[in-house]
Design an enzyme around this catalytic site. Structure first.
Site, PDB file in Angstrom:
ATOM      1  N   HIS A 171      19.420  19.154  -3.747  1.00 30.27           N
ATOM      2  CA  HIS A 171      20.229  19.084  -4.970  1.00 30.27           C
ATOM      3  C   HIS A 171      19.442  18.543  -6.154  1.00 30.27           C
ATOM      4  O   HIS A 171      19.793  18.794  -7.307  1.00 30.27           O
ATOM      5  CB  HIS A 171      21.516  18.305  -4.709  1.00 30.27           C
ATOM      6  CG  HIS A 171      22.477  19.118  -3.912  1.00 30.27           C
ATOM      7  ND1 HIS A 171      22.577  18.999  -2.546  1.00 30.27           N
ATOM      8  CD2 HIS A 171      23.296  20.134  -4.270  1.00 30.27           C
ATOM      9  CE1 HIS A 171      23.453  19.882  -2.107  1.00 30.27           C
ATOM     10  NE2 HIS A 171      23.905  20.589  -3.125  1.00 30.27           N
ATOM     11  N   ARG A 223      29.692  23.124  -9.612  1.00 33.27           N
ATOM     12  CA  ARG A 223      29.551  22.023  -8.638  1.00 33.27           C
ATOM     13  C   ARG A 223      30.138  20.759  -9.249  1.00 33.27           C
ATOM     14  O   ARG A 223      29.420  19.982  -9.883  1.00 33.27           O
ATOM     15  CB  ARG A 223      28.077  21.774  -8.319  1.00 33.27           C
ATOM     16  CG  ARG A 223      27.400  22.829  -7.460  1.00 33.27           C
ATOM     17  CD  ARG A 223      25.976  22.405  -7.149  1.00 33.27           C
ATOM     18  NE  ARG A 223      25.371  23.185  -6.100  1.00 33.27           N
ATOM     19  CZ  ARG A 223      24.616  24.271  -6.294  1.00 33.27           C
ATOM     20  NH1 ARG A 223      24.372  24.696  -7.511  1.00 33.27           N
ATOM     21  NH2 ARG A 223      24.097  24.909  -5.277  1.00 33.27           N
ATOM     22  N   GLU A 242      29.394  28.732   4.519  1.00 36.28           N
ATOM     23  CA  GLU A 242      28.115  28.018   4.606  1.00 36.28           C
ATOM     24  C   GLU A 242      27.974  27.272   5.932  1.00 36.28           C
ATOM     25  O   GLU A 242      26.963  26.635   6.181  1.00 36.28           O
ATOM     26  CB  GLU A 242      27.943  27.076   3.414  1.00 36.28           C
ATOM     27  CG  GLU A 242      29.095  26.142   3.160  1.00 36.28           C
ATOM     28  CD  GLU A 242      28.898  25.296   1.903  1.00 36.28           C
ATOM     29  OE1 GLU A 242      27.789  25.235   1.362  1.00 36.28           O
ATOM     30  OE2 GLU A 242      29.888  24.678   1.478  1.00 36.28           O
ATOM     31  N   ASP A 287      23.234  26.021   2.548  1.00 32.80           N
ATOM     32  CA  ASP A 287      23.706  25.318   3.742  1.00 32.80           C
ATOM     33  C   ASP A 287      23.759  26.233   4.951  1.00 32.80           C
ATOM     34  O   ASP A 287      23.533  25.782   6.071  1.00 32.80           O
ATOM     35  CB  ASP A 287      25.089  24.708   3.485  1.00 32.80           C
ATOM     36  CG  ASP A 287      24.969  23.371   2.774  1.00 32.80           C
ATOM     37  OD1 ASP A 287      24.091  22.582   3.150  1.00 32.80           O
ATOM     38  OD2 ASP A 287      25.753  23.121   1.845  1.00 32.80           O
ATOM     39  N   ARG A 331      17.611  20.831   4.592  1.00 29.25           N
ATOM     40  CA  ARG A 331      17.150  21.517   3.392  1.00 29.25           C
ATOM     41  C   ARG A 331      16.369  20.613   2.443  1.00 29.25           C
ATOM     42  O   ARG A 331      15.708  21.092   1.530  1.00 29.25           O
ATOM     43  CB  ARG A 331      18.334  22.176   2.662  1.00 29.25           C
ATOM     44  CG  ARG A 331      19.401  21.205   2.264  1.00 29.25           C
ATOM     45  CD  ARG A 331      20.685  21.914   1.873  1.00 29.25           C
ATOM     46  NE  ARG A 331      20.781  22.153   0.454  1.00 29.25           N
ATOM     47  CZ  ARG A 331      21.899  22.465  -0.177  1.00 29.25           C
ATOM     48  NH1 ARG A 331      23.017  22.618   0.506  1.00 29.25           N
ATOM     49  NH2 ARG A 331      21.926  22.645  -1.466  1.00 29.25           N
ATOM     50  N   CYS A 336      26.143  32.386  -3.669  1.00 25.06           N
ATOM     51  CA  CYS A 336      25.822  31.377  -4.687  1.00 25.06           C
ATOM     52  C   CYS A 336      24.706  30.429  -4.258  1.00 25.06           C
ATOM     53  O   CYS A 336      24.465  29.440  -4.931  1.00 25.06           O
ATOM     54  CB  CYS A 336      27.065  30.610  -5.095  1.00 25.06           C
ATOM     55  SG  CYS A 336      27.837  29.751  -3.737  1.00 25.06           S
TER      56      CYS A 336
END
Ligand code: PEP
Ligand code: MG
Length: 589
Positions: free
Chosen positions: A198, A305, A439, A463, A473, A510
């Site tokens: 992120h 988000r 996800e 994800d 990740r 996305c």
């Protein structure tokens, strides 16, 4: 320290595209140790004085920062700083340390550490999660005092300290990154992190060039060294020679001019070469970016988000605050749909005060919809705000980390409760579509069941890859295994797209792979017609789309599905995509 002067290249993971050329601001964890542990009894008062001077310096620094952040779009850093200032007056921390210096005739640093051990032990016995975790604030304040004791002075937030420089950091959190601004810092490189962490997502949204997972950047780059950071290539060139500098200055100018021209030409809807309409949406992290999405020709917001509204603050955003943020987005989109994703915290996105006690496996823990269903008051506040914003334009609700039909039903029941509570106050909320993120591998496997009850799907491939292939990740050590083109991924994508097609449901994608042109043909060939990406990627992807035809894409997807390894698929798919590459030059650029 003598400066290492010859040009060297540090390779990391491409984070956020763009080229930054500037001097390094390096921040490594510092090891603060006093020169001596014990002091002579007659020096005790002077040592207490030295400690008090460090406390006073910390206070002045925090006051300066508090004033500087007063006008940030998120007001909460100021509240955090107020709390830190209060801690600096705390008798248990300050008084106890001074007494220890006198009693045990030891250096201030050692006494402060001893006090911190006691403070931590006291906090550990607190049962309330929220208050127990506040020990982190005390730690941060103690760290500042220690820095001042050792002469390491930093009087400002990271963004301010690093102003005008390229940040070289061990690890930036998504919340740190949210406070950076383009133009304020030039870019950043971190030792840790992966391509879809992120922190990277935030950097892309803010259009700040970034390289992550560079492992030894803080060890290899000296403070003040000249660096070139190439975010798209994932490299940092340290102490470049004159000809390299010249080359990158030119590349930077070309990159920026190309982006400007692409953007200017991006307002038309996107069609493939054979005339199939494909919707390109923008992913959004902050409401202010909605204007950028429009400028880049987005067909709508594919995923907002919302968790970033909840970060860098002590309290939770109120319903009115959230409503204002969602309304800003909906209105900016001028009739184009805005997909608002409900709060997805947990994993690498931690907030206050919604922070949870540390979990052994946060990515498998109380994240996203699981968290919201456990905190109905918080969830309803958000749902009411979204439903209110829906009066200003088309809104879709997107639910993260759904693992099966039950969570979708529970969420719909919560939406209904929020709707009724608004109705009881005289507000009739318009209808909104409710979709689910696919996800979690389990959700992909029951996509046919979900398709009966969800209005649309959004493939969260960041994800989905993490959970299907068991790869964190954000972990640079396993980043080499993080592979969108793994045969397992292709099968999962196909399964979801086929199930949605049977049920007549739209599917959006996305995850970060949606912004990478090399995957376009295979995704179109699998049946995808809606992709959501960082706004800045849309203009370039529109150009690619116009060069690709669906028939060939179907053949590419069919062939890719027969290949056995991720490498085989990747090599095949990227060479197939390269044959469509639109001219990279625009009027000579
Ligand atoms: C994803 O997982 O692909 C996604 C889009 O959500 P996030 O990156 O916020 O987890
Ligand atoms: Mg996700």
């Amino acid at each position: 320290m003598t400066r290492r002067k010859s040009q060297r290249v540090i390779t990391g993971i491409p984070g956020s595209p763009g080229i930054a050329i500037g001097t390094a601001y390096v921040e490594r964890p510092i090891d603060i140790d006093p020169l001596t542990r014990s002091i002579a009894p007659e020096d005790a008062e002077a040592e207490v004085g030295r400690f008090q001077a460090a406390v006073d310096a910390s206070k002045r620094q925090l006051e300066v920062i508090r004033d500087r952040v007063a006008d940030l779009h998120v007001p909460e850093p100021r509240l955090i700083l107020d709390t830190h200032l209060l801690i600096l007056e705390d008798e248990m921390l300050i008084g106890e340390t001074a007494s220890t210096i006198r009693r045990e005739t030891i250096a201030a640093e050692v006494a402060l550490r001893a006090t911190m051990d006691k403070v931590r032990a006291a906090f550990e016995s607190i049962t309330d999660d929220y208050f127990r975790e506040r020990v982190n604030d005390v730690d941060q304040v103690a760290e500042r005092i220690l820095r001042n004791l050792s002469g390491h002075v930093d009087g400002a937030s990271l963004a301010e300290r690093a102003q005008g420089h390229v940040i070289v950091h061990h690890d930036l959190t998504p919340a740190d990154t949210a406070l950076l601004r383009r133009g304020m810092v030039m870019g950043f490189v971190t030792d840790t992190g992966g391509k879809t962490s992120h922190t990277v997502i935030m950097a892309r949204s803010l259009e700040i060039p970034a390289v992550v997972g560079a492992t030894s950047a803080t060890a290899d780059i000296d403070e003040g060294a000249m660096v070139i950071l190439d975010g798209a290539a994932g490299v940092v060139i340290v102490d470049p020679d004159e000809s390299t500098l010249e080359d990158y200055r030119r590349r930077k100018a070309v990159f920026e001019e190309r982006e400007r021209r692409l953007r200017a030409g991006a307002q038309k809807p996107a069609f493939t070469r054979d005339g199939v309409r494909v919707h390109l949406h923008a992913n959004l992290e902050l409401p202010q970016e909605a204007e950028l999405a429009v400028a880049c020709g987005a067909d709508g917001i594919g995923m907002f988000r919302t968790e970033f509204l909840f970060m860098n603050r002590r309290d939770l955003p109120t319903e009115d605050e959230q409503y204002a943020a969602y309304r800003t987005v909906v209105e900016a989109m001028g009739g184009r749909p805005a997909t608002i994703r409900t709060l997805d915290i947990g994993g690498d996105k931690l907030l206050s005060p919604a922070d949870r006690p540390s979990e052994a496996n946060p990515a498998l823990g109380l994240r996203a919809i699981r968290y919201c269903l456990k905190e109905p008051a918080l969830f309803r506040t958000q749902l009411r705000a979204i439903l209110r914003a829906a009066q200003h334009g088309p809104v879709r609700i997107l639910v993260p980390l759904v693992s099966g039909v039950e969570e979708l039903r529970l969420t719909k029941a919560e939406i209904e409760t929020a709707r009724q509570s608004l109705a009881a106050e005289g507000f009739t909320a318009p209808a909104v579509e409710v979709g689910v993120m696919i996800e979690v591998p389990g959700a992909a496997l029951v996509a046919d069941l979900l398709a009966r009850e969800a209005d649309f799907f959004s493939l969260g491939t960041n994800d989905l890859i993490q959970y299907s292939l068991a790869i964190d990740r954000g972990n640079e050590e396993v980043a080499y295994l993080y592979e969108p083109m793994h045969p397992a991924m292709l099968r999962l994508l196909k399964m979801v797209l086929d199930a949605a097609a049977v049920a007549g449901r739209r599917v959006n994608l996305c995850g970060e792979m949606g912004g990478e042109a090399q995957y376009l043909p295979v995704l179109l060939g699998l049946g995808l017609r809606e992709i959501s990406m960082h706004a800045a990627q849309i203009p370039r992807m529109k150009r690619w789309l116009s060069a690709i035809d669906i028939d060939t894409s179907k053949k590419i997807a069919a062939k890719a599905l027969t290949l056995a390894t991720a490498k085989e698929v990747r090599d095949y798919v990227s060479s197939a995509a390269a044959s469509f590459e639109p001219p990279t030059t625009l009027d000579g650029i």
